[in-house]
Design a protein around this motif. Structure first.
Motif, mmCIF file in Angstrom:
data_model
loop_
_atom_site.group_PDB
_atom_site.id
_atom_site.type_symbol
_atom_site.label_atom_id
_atom_site.label_comp_id
_atom_site.label_asym_id
_atom_site.label_seq_id
_atom_site.Cartn_x
_atom_site.Cartn_y
_atom_site.Cartn_z
ATOM 1 N N ALA A 246 0.824 -1.212 0.000
ATOM 2 C CA ALA A 246 0.000 0.000 0.000
ATOM 3 C C ALA A 246 0.854 1.257 0.000
ATOM 4 O O ALA A 246 0.561 2.224 -0.729
ATOM 5 N N ALA A 249 2.440 1.883 -3.440
ATOM 6 C CA ALA A 249 1.526 1.719 -4.571
ATOM 7 C C ALA A 249 1.709 2.823 -5.614
ATOM 8 O O ALA A 249 1.776 4.009 -5.275
ATOM 9 N N PRO A 251 0.229 5.180 -8.252
ATOM 10 C CA PRO A 251 -1.103 5.696 -8.578
ATOM 11 C C PRO A 251 -1.549 5.282 -9.975
ATOM 12 O O PRO A 251 -0.788 5.335 -10.934
ATOM 13 N N GLU A 254 -2.069 0.748 -8.678
ATOM 14 C CA GLU A 254 -2.333 0.130 -7.374
ATOM 15 C C GLU A 254 -3.041 1.144 -6.473
ATOM 16 O O GLU A 254 -2.861 2.355 -6.615
ATOM 17 N N GLU A 255 -3.777 0.614 -5.504
ATOM 18 C CA GLU A 255 -4.381 1.481 -4.502
ATOM 19 C C GLU A 255 -4.793 0.648 -3.294
ATOM 20 O O GLU A 255 -4.961 -0.577 -3.386
ATOM 21 N N TRP A 256 -4.951 1.328 -2.167
ATOM 22 C CA TRP A 256 -5.547 0.731 -0.969
ATOM 23 C C TRP A 256 -6.925 1.333 -0.816
ATOM 24 O O TRP A 256 -7.060 2.553 -0.706
ATOM 25 N N ARG A 257 -7.962 0.504 -0.867
ATOM 26 C CA ARG A 257 -9.331 1.006 -0.815
ATOM 27 C C ARG A 257 -10.201 0.052 -0.003
ATOM 28 O O ARG A 257 -10.222 -1.149 -0.264
ATOM 29 N N TYR A 261 -5.990 -4.241 -0.823
ATOM 30 C CA TYR A 261 -4.980 -3.827 -1.792
ATOM 31 C C TYR A 261 -5.509 -4.192 -3.172
ATOM 32 O O TYR A 261 -5.850 -5.346 -3.438
ATOM 33 N N ARG A 263 -5.039 -3.817 -7.533
ATOM 34 C CA ARG A 263 -4.119 -3.460 -8.610
ATOM 35 C C ARG A 263 -4.591 -4.049 -9.935
ATOM 36 O O ARG A 263 -5.425 -4.966 -9.962
ATOM 37 N N ARG A 362 7.179 6.750 -6.228
ATOM 38 C CA ARG A 362 5.808 6.591 -6.719
ATOM 39 C C ARG A 362 5.494 7.636 -7.787
ATOM 40 O O ARG A 362 4.828 7.345 -8.785
ATOM 41 N N GLY A 381 -13.287 1.405 -8.425
ATOM 42 C CA GLY A 381 -12.236 2.146 -7.740
ATOM 43 C C GLY A 381 -11.566 3.157 -8.640
ATOM 44 O O GLY A 381 -12.145 3.634 -9.612
ATOM 45 N N LEU A 383 -8.409 2.777 -10.249
ATOM 46 C CA LEU A 383 -7.329 2.280 -11.088
ATOM 47 C C LEU A 383 -7.566 2.696 -12.542
ATOM 48 O O LEU A 383 -8.696 2.646 -13.034
#
Length: 517
Positions: A246, A249, A251, A254-257, A261, A263, A362, A381, A383
């Motif tokens: 996370a 990640a 942008p 990938e993301e934490w939502r 995790y 992607r 990143r 999300g 992505l």
């Protein structure tokens, strides 16, 4: 291990889930094979025969137990801890190389003849590459039969079978049920909804199982999304594993939502989006694929990313012998090595991250993604892109990169080697050869080479004695802090030095060591 009959019998009698995937128990009286932790009453020792793989059991005429689902066991940790030809072959088969390129393609990647590879696999695993790939196809077929509404003919080709007839014969032979009977049985267990519930009637105890027997299902109300549970061996500490993914990640990729995790995945037949959420006894996995033929590979890469086939008990027992490491392990056992879904992608990101902060790395990666990545849609999300492959990056204008000139040279040389094929990084890589080729590139020092060996190639003994975080942690624990002295001390940690690095890094308060809030 399967040749140690006494040890195997003890594991079966105690229903020890730690050995799931290490070996399989075939019962001579019933012609059924099980995982060691099968909840049924163990057979008499004289009726047990032990095999090193599900494929070997199937080839010997045994069918999978309907109770413990041995085809869904975690993979053997042995194949990720070894660097020989058999282990590399197993990693490539798991990655779908035999299905895509055949046995000649597998042999070519390993630098052996097809006969040599077949002989080595047969000697150690009791099955050749075709049988091993067939067992993997059967597992994928069962998953699709039980958890999706795809027509069975579509399931056959999605699972990699060349014909519907071969698909029907294989499913019946392995599971003692036809595909339609398997689907009907799953529907009865789940109350009539093929895609939303359990895939097996029995509770699979232990971390090696699927938790409560629910192997996979379609996400309710989300067409095209498959939800499944990824098993692992206990314990598993998610803090540094998901924290690292996370915090670093990229942008758009990938993301934490919502506690997961997420992607994008570049796959042979299309692309996918995965969401991975840590649970007490499994990893919840939601996969959205543009082509269901990529399901097996997507699952394999997710397991590799999270190091789910590791044997944490063996790792921690070895590291705990060092009295200065022991308190770290006792406090938070079961740390895994956060890896990658694409070795070439990680190598590029490792260069972008040289001598800069996590935030800067990143940012650099996000610029590459925006300029050269393939756009994707993500209804659930934020992505936006696939990470660009080396061929796409070969067209980049190095002068436009906000990097020092020496770093630009390092990056473009790496991309050229990857795109041109002189450097191949992946599950079948020879670790020593890959290290040598990386070290020969300009700008690749020991840290970059070893972090790629650790996270992209999966070498469990990769070590970073020059890493500032490792040296600080070592000094704080009373371990030697100079690279040479620390390397000498770490000889006792082999072959698990990559895991020791995770424990040392975790002494810091950096966000990579904690689950995002």
């Amino acid at each position: 291990m399967h040749t140690d009959t006494e040890r195997c019998v003890r594991a079966v009698r105690s229903k020890d889930a730690r050995f799931d995937g290490w070996f399989f128990t075939a019962v001579l009286t019933t012609r059924i094979y099980c995982r060691p932790s099968c909840p049924v009453v163990p057979p008499k020792p004289e009726n047990m025969v032990f095999y090193p793989s599900a494929a070997a059991c199937q080839q010997a005429g045994f069918r999978a137990c309907k109770r413990c689902r041995p085809d869904t066991s975690p993979g053997s940790p042995e194949w990720n801890a070894r660097a020989d030809a058999v282990a590399r072959a197993m990693r490539l088969i798991r990655d779908g190389v035999v299905d895509r390129e055949g046995v000649p393609g597998l042999a070519a990647r390993l630098g052996y003849s097809t006969r040599q590879i077949e002989r080595q696999l047969l000697a150690e695993l009791g099955a050749g590459p075709l049988a091993l790939a067939r067992a993997q196809r059967a597992q994928t077929a069962r998953l699709l039969i039980e958890t999706t509404g795809l027509p069975l003919a579509d399931v056959a080709f999605a699972a990699g079978f060349a014909s519907v007839r071969t698909f029907n014969d294989t499913v019946r032979e392995v599971f003692a049920l036809s595909p339609s009977e398997l689907r009907a049985r799953a529907a009865r267990v789940t109350g009539g909804d093929t895609g939303a519930g359990a895939t097996g009637p029995g509770r699979t105890r232990g971390a090696g199982g699927t938790g409560d027997g629910r192997g996979a299902g379609r996400a309710p109300g989300t067409p095209g999304v498959i939800a499944l549970r990824l098993p692992y061996r206990s314990p598993l500490n998610p803090d540094n594993l998901f924290g690292h993914l996370a915090a670093t990640a990229v942008p758009g990729v990938e993301e934490w939502r919502d506690g997961a995790y997420r992607r994008t995945l570049a796959l042979p037949h299309g692309h996918g989006i995965v969401a991975l959420t840590p649970r007490p006894d499994h990893i919840a996995c939601r996969l959205s694929l543009t082509d269901p033929r990529d399901l097996t590979l997507a699952i394999s890469r997710c397991r590799w990313l999270l190091d789910l086939d590791a044997d944490p008990v063996a790792v921690d027992d070895q590291l705990r012998t060092d009295p200065l490491l022991a308190p770290l392990i006792d406090k938070a056992p079961g740390r895994r090595v956060p890896r990658t879904v694409d070795a070439a992608e990680f190598a590029v990101r490792a260069v972008l991250g040289q001598q800069v902060s996590t935030a800067a790395a990143r940012t650099h990666a996000a610029r590459l993604v925006t300029a050269h990545g393939t756009p994707v849609d993500d209804p659930e999300g934020g992505l936006t892109h696939l990470f660009p492959d080396p061929e796409a990056l070969a067209a980049l204008d190095s002068e436009a990169l906000a990097l020092p000139r020496s770093r630009r040279t390092t990056l473009t040389t790496l991309i050229g080697a990857l795109a041109g094929g002189s450097l191949r990084l992946g599950p079948g890589s020879d670790w020593d050869e890959a290290r040598a080729r990386l070290a020969a590139l300009p700008g690749f020092g020991p840290w970059t080479v070893e972090v790629i060996a650790m996270r992209a190639l999966g070498d469990p003994d990769a070590f970073l004695p020059t890493d500032l975080g490792v040296r600080r942690a070592a000094a704080g624990l009373g371990l030697p802090s100079t690279p040479a002295a620390l390397t000498a001390r770490a000889a006792a940690w082999r072959p698990w030095r990559a895991y020791a690095v995770q424990y040392l890094w975790a002494t810091d308060t950096h966000p990579v060591n904690h689950l995002p809030v």
